[in-house]
Design a protein around this motif. Structure first.
Motif, PDB file in Angstrom:
ATOM      1  N   LYS A   1      43.547 -81.918  57.951  1.00 44.17           N
ATOM      2  CA  LYS A   1      43.099 -80.654  58.549  1.00 44.17           C
ATOM      3  C   LYS A   1      43.987 -79.493  58.111  1.00 44.17           C
ATOM      4  CE  LYS A   1      40.836 -82.702  62.579  1.00 44.17           C
ATOM      5  NZ  LYS A   1      40.478 -82.519  64.010  1.00 44.17           N
ATOM      6  N   THR A   2      45.280 -79.755  58.001  1.00 44.07           N
ATOM      7  CA  THR A   2      46.211 -78.726  57.532  1.00 44.07           C
ATOM      8  C   THR A   2      45.872 -78.285  56.113  1.00 44.07           C
ATOM      9  OG1 THR A   2      47.996 -79.504  58.952  1.00 44.07           O
ATOM     10  CG2 THR A   2      48.639 -78.282  56.982  1.00 44.07           C
ATOM     11  N   LEU A   3      45.572 -79.239  55.254  1.00 43.54           N
ATOM     12  CA  LEU A   3      45.252 -78.909  53.864  1.00 43.54           C
ATOM     13  C   LEU A   3      43.924 -78.165  53.746  1.00 43.54           C
ATOM     14  CD1 LEU A   3      46.561 -82.146  52.132  1.00 43.54           C
ATOM     15  CD2 LEU A   3      47.584 -79.866  52.071  1.00 43.54           C
ATOM     16  N   TRP A   4      43.004 -78.359  54.698  1.00 41.38           N
ATOM     17  CA  TRP A   4      41.802 -77.524  54.735  1.00 41.38           C
ATOM     18  C   TRP A   4      42.208 -76.053  54.839  1.00 41.38           C
ATOM     19  CZ3 TRP A   4      38.994 -80.521  59.247  1.00 41.38           C
ATOM     20  CH2 TRP A   4      38.472 -81.726  58.756  1.00 41.38           C
ATOM     21  N   GLY A   5      43.228 -75.783  55.654  1.00 39.66           N
ATOM     22  CA  GLY A   5      43.685 -74.407  55.818  1.00 39.66           C
ATOM     23  C   GLY A   5      44.200 -73.805  54.531  1.00 39.66           C
TER      24      GLY A   5
ATOM     25  N   ASP B   1      45.519 -87.766  48.103  1.00 33.06           N
ATOM     26  CA  ASP B   1      44.686 -87.927  46.910  1.00 33.06           C
ATOM     27  C   ASP B   1      43.280 -87.383  47.147  1.00 33.06           C
ATOM     28  OD1 ASP B   1      46.751 -89.100  45.523  1.00 33.06           O
ATOM     29  OD2 ASP B   1      46.085 -91.164  45.883  1.00 33.06           O
ATOM     30  N   HIS B   2      42.734 -87.675  48.334  1.00 32.68           N
ATOM     31  CA  HIS B   2      41.387 -87.184  48.662  1.00 32.68           C
ATOM     32  C   HIS B   2      41.372 -85.661  48.734  1.00 32.68           C
ATOM     33  CE1 HIS B   2      37.350 -87.183  50.373  1.00 32.68           C
ATOM     34  NE2 HIS B   2      37.794 -86.297  51.259  1.00 32.68           N
ATOM     35  N   ALA B   3      42.382 -85.080  49.395  1.00 32.27           N
ATOM     36  CA  ALA B   3      42.439 -83.626  49.532  1.00 32.27           C
ATOM     37  C   ALA B   3      42.614 -82.954  48.177  1.00 32.27           C
ATOM     38  CB  ALA B   3      43.586 -83.243  50.464  1.00 32.27           C
ATOM     39  N   ARG B   4      43.427 -83.556  47.331  1.00 32.97           N
ATOM     40  CA  ARG B   4      43.652 -82.998  46.004  1.00 32.97           C
ATOM     41  C   ARG B   4      42.338 -82.921  45.225  1.00 32.97           C
ATOM     42  NH1 ARG B   4      47.106 -86.617  44.337  1.00 32.97           N
ATOM     43  NH2 ARG B   4      49.048 -85.556  44.886  1.00 32.97           N
ATOM     44  N   GLY B   5      41.543 -83.986  45.302  1.00 30.15           N
ATOM     45  CA  GLY B   5      40.271 -84.005  44.608  1.00 30.15           C
ATOM     46  C   GLY B   5      39.240 -83.099  45.241  1.00 30.15           C
TER      47      GLY B   5
ATOM     48  N   THR C   1      39.756 -80.332  47.201  1.00 33.34           N
ATOM     49  CA  THR C   1      40.084 -78.913  47.294  1.00 33.34           C
ATOM     50  C   THR C   1      40.559 -78.289  45.985  1.00 33.34           C
ATOM     51  OG1 THR C   1      42.414 -79.316  47.852  1.00 33.34           O
ATOM     52  CG2 THR C   1      40.815 -79.292  49.681  1.00 33.34           C
ATOM     53  N   GLY C   2      41.039 -79.110  45.058  1.00 31.16           N
ATOM     54  CA  GLY C   2      41.606 -78.569  43.829  1.00 31.16           C
ATOM     55  C   GLY C   2      42.993 -77.987  44.011  1.00 31.16           C
ATOM     56  N   LEU C   3      43.597 -78.196  45.179  1.00 33.11           N
ATOM     57  CA  LEU C   3      44.955 -77.708  45.406  1.00 33.11           C
ATOM     58  C   LEU C   3      45.950 -78.455  44.518  1.00 33.11           C
ATOM     59  CD1 LEU C   3      44.888 -77.543  49.304  1.00 33.11           C
ATOM     60  CD2 LEU C   3      45.165 -75.563  47.783  1.00 33.11           C
ATOM     61  N   ASN C   4      46.992 -77.752  44.103  1.00 29.47           N
ATOM     62  CA  ASN C   4      48.065 -78.335  43.302  1.00 29.47           C
ATOM     63  C   ASN C   4      49.074 -78.968  44.264  1.00 29.47           C
ATOM     64  OD1 ASN C   4      49.920 -78.984  41.319  1.00 29.47           O
ATOM     65  ND2 ASN C   4      50.704 -76.894  41.109  1.00 29.47           N
ATOM     66  N   ILE C   5      48.902 -80.259  44.546  1.00 28.31           N
ATOM     67  CA  ILE C   5      49.689 -80.948  45.568  1.00 28.31           C
ATOM     68  C   ILE C   5      50.601 -81.987  44.919  1.00 28.31           C
ATOM     69  CG2 ILE C   5      49.624 -82.288  47.695  1.00 28.31           C
ATOM     70  CD1 ILE C   5      46.751 -81.327  48.116  1.00 28.31           C
ATOM     71  N   HIS C   6      51.867 -81.968  45.314  1.00 28.26           N
ATOM     72  CA  HIS C   6      52.832 -82.970  44.865  1.00 28.26           C
ATOM     73  C   HIS C   6      53.335 -83.730  46.088  1.00 28.26           C
ATOM     74  CE1 HIS C   6      52.944 -81.035  40.907  1.00 28.26           C
ATOM     75  NE2 HIS C   6      52.963 -79.892  41.574  1.00 28.26           N
ATOM     76  N   HIS C   7      53.437 -85.035  45.977  1.00 29.70           N
ATOM     77  CA  HIS C   7      53.820 -85.890  47.097  1.00 29.70           C
ATOM     78  C   HIS C   7      55.235 -86.413  46.852  1.00 29.70           C
ATOM     79  CE1 HIS C   7      52.813 -89.729  49.654  1.00 29.70           C
ATOM     80  NE2 HIS C   7      53.573 -88.878  50.312  1.00 29.70           N
ATOM     81  N   VAL C   8      56.190 -85.977  47.694  1.00 29.51           N
ATOM     82  CA  VAL C   8      57.573 -86.428  47.604  1.00 29.51           C
ATOM     83  C   VAL C   8      57.819 -87.352  48.792  1.00 29.51           C
ATOM     84  CG1 VAL C   8      59.990 -85.723  47.568  1.00 29.51           C
ATOM     85  CG2 VAL C   8      58.255 -84.284  46.472  1.00 29.51           C
ATOM     86  N   TRP C   9      58.181 -88.611  48.509  1.00 33.62           N
ATOM     87  CA  TRP C   9      58.242 -89.655  49.548  1.00 33.62           C
ATOM     88  C   TRP C   9      59.550 -90.435  49.433  1.00 33.62           C
ATOM     89  CZ3 TRP C   9      58.738 -94.975  49.232  1.00 33.62           C
ATOM     90  CH2 TRP C   9      58.328 -95.751  50.336  1.00 33.62           C
ATOM     91  N   HIS C  10      60.049 -90.893  50.574  1.00 34.65           N
ATOM     92  CA  HIS C  10      61.095 -91.909  50.545  1.00 34.65           C
ATOM     93  C   HIS C  10      60.810 -92.954  51.624  1.00 34.65           C
ATOM     94  CE1 HIS C  10      63.928 -89.310  53.345  1.00 34.65           C
ATOM     95  NE2 HIS C  10      62.848 -89.701  53.971  1.00 34.65           N
TER      96      HIS C  10
END
Length: 271
Positions: free
Chosen positions: A18-22, A49-53, A55-64
């Motif tokens: 929902k946040t990425l919709w914004g 991955d779903h939101a990236r596809g 919305t076309g947003l340039n999203i990078h996932h940094v995880w630990h």
């Protein structure tokens, strides 16, 4: 000016979606979004991955890996990964109004950082928000917040919409501007100069301490409480332990008393 949005998250894929919709509906889209993920399961990666596809947003996932509350550490990794010269920090459970990035960008100035907050919704209101509500801006109106969000009348003043009155309220409010992790921004060079976030700190004041070092550095906090608008989705905080806040209080007190500008427990080198 290139903008990087840094969103912290932990096992809230529905709220993150929902946040990425914004961000997908911004007047001015961020140049990139860095998801600072404090050890979520695969469901969060799938949502990204779903939101990236979608919305076309340039999203990078940094995880630990999840070994307890380590938000400050993953935020520093996100700062290092960011390529923008201006950083806008929020959380993966805060939906931004469509002018959110534009407002932060318009008020960015040398020698300052920007401070705002979020309108907290009830759990029922958080669940009720649809993609259409975000795209059409309905969930950022006082009427929707009253009928669906469980928001008190005084808090609904933050949902007046763009105009002169929010600017006036920001000048008149007695609430002091501070670094609020769900809605604040600064130049990346300033974040790096103070060493990013203190990685010893857990939940309870860890964001404020970062802002206190920015102030010690000489930056002026600017209030955007009524102009940079986001709605905060409700959730539990099962990761909080009673002694976290007390340990953080001691670190903050030292930062203020000694007027420290840089932590020795943050970014290891220029990011």
């Amino acid at each position: 000016m290139k903008t990087s949005v840094i969103l912290s998250t932990y096992n809230q894929p529905e709220w993150l979606t929902k946040t990425l919709w914004g961000y997908a509906n911004q007047q001015r889209r961020p140049d990139e979004i860095i998801i600072a993920d404090d050890g979520s399961t695969d469901a969060t990666e799938l949502a990204i991955d779903h939101a990236r596809g979608e919305t076309g947003l340039n999203i990078h996932h940094v995880w630990h890996e999840d070994v307890g509350f380590r938000k400050t550490i993953i935020l520093n990794r996100a700062i290092e990964a960011a390529t923008g010269d201006y950083l806008i920090f929020s959380d993966g459970d805060c939906i931004p109004r469509r002018d959110f990035i534009a407002v932060h960008a318009a008020h960015a100035a040398a020698g300052s950082f920007l401070s705002s907050g979020a309108v907290r919704l009830s759990l029922e209101g958080s669940k009720a928000i649809t993609q259409a509500d975000v795209a059409m801006g309905r969930c950022f109106t006082r009427d929707w917040a009253a009928r669906h969000g469980g928001v008190r009348s005084v808090q609904r003043l933050k949902l007046l919409g763009p105009g002169l009155l929010p600017t006036l309220l920001d000048r008149l409010t007695t609430t002091l501007p501070s670094w609020n992790g769900n809605n604040a921004s600064c130049w990346k060079s300033d974040a790096v100069e103070v060493g990013g976030f203190d990685e010893r700190m857990q939940y309870g004041g860890e964001d404020r301490e970062f802002g206190e070092r920015l102030v010690n550095l000489g930056l002026t906090p600017i209030q955007l409480r009524y102009r940079a608008v986001a709605v905060h989705l409700d959730h539990s905080r099962g990761y909080v332990e009673p002694d976290m806040a007390e340990r953080n209080r001691v670190i903050r007190a030292t930062t203020v008393a000694m007027r420290r500008t840089r932590t020795a427990h943050g970014l290891k080198a220029a990011a």
